[in-house]
Design a protein around this motif. Structure first.
Motif, PDB file in Angstrom:
ATOM      1  N   LEU A   5       0.805  -1.218   0.000  1.00 30.98           N
ATOM      2  CA  LEU A   5       0.000   0.000   0.000  1.00 30.98           C
ATOM      3  C   LEU A   5       0.841   1.273   0.000  1.00 30.98           C
ATOM      4  O   LEU A   5       0.298   2.376  -0.113  1.00 30.98           O
ATOM      5  N   LYS A  59       0.392   3.847  -2.693  1.00 35.47           N
ATOM      6  CA  LYS A  59      -0.913   4.505  -2.778  1.00 35.47           C
ATOM      7  C   LYS A  59      -1.016   5.702  -1.842  1.00 35.47           C
ATOM      8  O   LYS A  59      -2.065   6.367  -1.796  1.00 35.47           O
ATOM      9  N   LEU A  79      -1.207   5.889   1.418  1.00 36.81           N
ATOM     10  CA  LEU A  79      -2.052   5.776   2.599  1.00 36.81           C
ATOM     11  C   LEU A  79      -1.228   6.052   3.859  1.00 36.81           C
ATOM     12  O   LEU A  79      -0.101   5.573   3.999  1.00 36.81           O
ATOM     13  N   GLU A 104      -7.045  -0.892   2.899  1.00 38.10           N
ATOM     14  CA  GLU A 104      -7.373   0.197   1.977  1.00 38.10           C
ATOM     15  C   GLU A 104      -8.838   0.596   2.105  1.00 38.10           C
ATOM     16  O   GLU A 104      -9.182   1.789   2.162  1.00 38.10           O
ATOM     17  N   GLU A 117     -10.315   4.223   3.610  1.00 42.28           N
ATOM     18  CA  GLU A 117     -11.194   5.104   2.841  1.00 42.28           C
ATOM     19  C   GLU A 117     -12.547   5.311   3.509  1.00 42.28           C
ATOM     20  O   GLU A 117     -13.231   6.313   3.254  1.00 42.28           O
TER      21      GLU A 117
END
Length: 421
Positions: free
Chosen positions: A265, A268, A270, A380, A384
């Motif tokens: 991750l 991405k 995060l 993930e 979110e």
């Protein structure tokens, strides 16, 4: 009912065994039973646990702990975990197991036995129990219980928080010859017990292969009174916080799968942070560097029992590392119940067909997986939708409430009442 509890660990000494037995004593006493405890003093531990029965009801029998305070004997208490090390390390392991096999028979609490028996004899002169409840390990408590049981002519019940001679890590602690002697001693001692109590269905199955007597399961649990009344609110910070509380046992509880998932991750963007609190979390330093996760993972010294329970509620996810080893069948860590009491989702990493997995799924308390891809997808999605997921975190309250310390003590009390009738 008059109940005498014999246990090496008891509050205020902070050990997982002390937590369980302390809560049993608390709720037996609260229900109006006359509870007395014989336990050890001078245990090398912090004293952060609250004694929740009158102190006059607890006898702290002497234990010559100074003998164990030296670095040599404290190191002996650490199991010799096999590693890809030198021949010299293997020699050291054999020496440690030999010395422990001789000195720690049946365990390191052996020198407590005569003091505990003496304290018990003094108690029996003025007070006679209806039943003796002995909790192990250390299993020296069983020896104390059977001696006092014969003197008082009352039944005793053996509580296995773990296995004794059939413990799957016994070969890391002792020589094979010593393990054979342990089996003989265990058979001689426990044959006098009226019944056996243990902490999981898996351990109960193993004990039924050894003993032809009633065997009951009383789970570890959580005490709602130990947690803050109000939970930390879910704020709008742009970070997903994951917390781990407990021992890693030389990485037998291995977070590698989680680290692989987080690494997937990283690209991405995060913002994820994992905090580890425990007595041996420093062993993670090499693994953290290996995965280049210094900005994602932080390690912290252990904190007190009540402080840890309160802090759990400040995390979005609570990390549970399960041992993926066939020999671990039946091992049900008490940490899962503390996490359930904290009211936060659980991210469990390990086998999906174990007892802990059934509890997590049955209570709708979180995810259990050993697949890095699945864990990465879950993190993930949670990242979110974090605020909405936490605000409507919906667990099966009937399942959760079953695992309160009070309910589990009620179950134990029903067993004890039926047995002594």
């Amino acid at each position: 009912m008059r109940i005498l509890i014999v246990t090496f660990y008891f509050p205020p000494y902070n050990a997982i065994g002390a937590v369980r037995v302390g809560k049993i004593a608390k709720y037996l006493f609260r229900k109006g039973h006359d509870v007395r405890v014989i336990t050890a003093k001078n245990i090398i531990s912090d004293v952060s646990l609250k004694v929740e029965i009158p102190l006059d009801n607890v006898i702290y029998a002497n234990w010559p702990s100074k003998f164990y305070e030296s670095r040599i004997f404290r190191n002996l208490s650490v199991a010799a975990i096999p590693t890809k090390s030198s021949n010299w390390s293997s020699v050291v392991s054999v020496i440690k197991r030999t010395v422990k096999s001789i000195l720690f028979f049946p365990d390191k609490a052996n020198s407590w036995i005569p003091y505990a028996v003496q304290s018990g004899n003094e108690l029996l002169r003025r007070w006679k129990p209806d039943v003796i409840y002995a909790s192990g390990g250390p299993f020296s408590s069983f020896i104390v219980a059977t001696i006092l049981s014969k003197k008082a002519r009352v039944p005793w019940i053996a509580e296995y928080r773990d296995l004794w001679s059939n413990n799957h890590y016994a070969d890391l602690e002792y020589l094979n010859q010593r393990m054979h002697i342990d089996r003989i001693l265990e058979s001689l001692i426990v044959r006098d017990a009226r019944a056996i109590v243990t902490v999981s269905q898996g351990l109960a199955e193993k004990l039924r292969l050894l003993f032809d007597k009633p065997i009951f399961v009383v789970y570890n649990g959580f005490d709602p009174e130990d947690y803050p009344v109000s939970r930390d609110f879910v704020d709008k910070r742009e970070i997903l916080k994951i917390g781990y509380f407990g021992t890693l046992y030389s990485l037998r509880r291995d977070p590698t799968t989680l680290f692989v998932a987080i690494q997937k991750l990283k690209s991405k963007g995060l913002n994820i942070r994992v905090d580890f609190y425990g007595p041996d979390v420093n062993i993670l330093e090499g693994l953290i560097k290996q995965f280049n996760l210094e900005s994602f993972v932080q390690i912290h010294a252990p904190i007190g029992y009540k402080s840890a329970l309160a802090k759990m509620r400040s995390y979005d996810l609570l990390l549970l590392l399960l041992l993926n080893d066939p020999r671990e069948k039946g091992v049900l860590t008490g940490k899962i119940f503390e996490y359930l009491g904290a009211g936060r989702p659980i991210l469990a990493i390990g086998p999906e067909d174990c007892e802990a997995a059934h509890i997590i799924r049955g209570s709708s308390a979180g995810l259990i997986s050993s697949n890095p891809e699945e864990i990465a997808s879950y993190l993930e999605y949670f990242y979110e939708n974090r605020e909405s997921l936490l605000n409507r975190f919906d667990v099966n309250k009937n399942v959760i409430n079953f695992f309160t310390r009070e309910i589990q003590t009620n179950i134990l009390l029903e067993y004890i009442s039926a047995l002594i009738k």
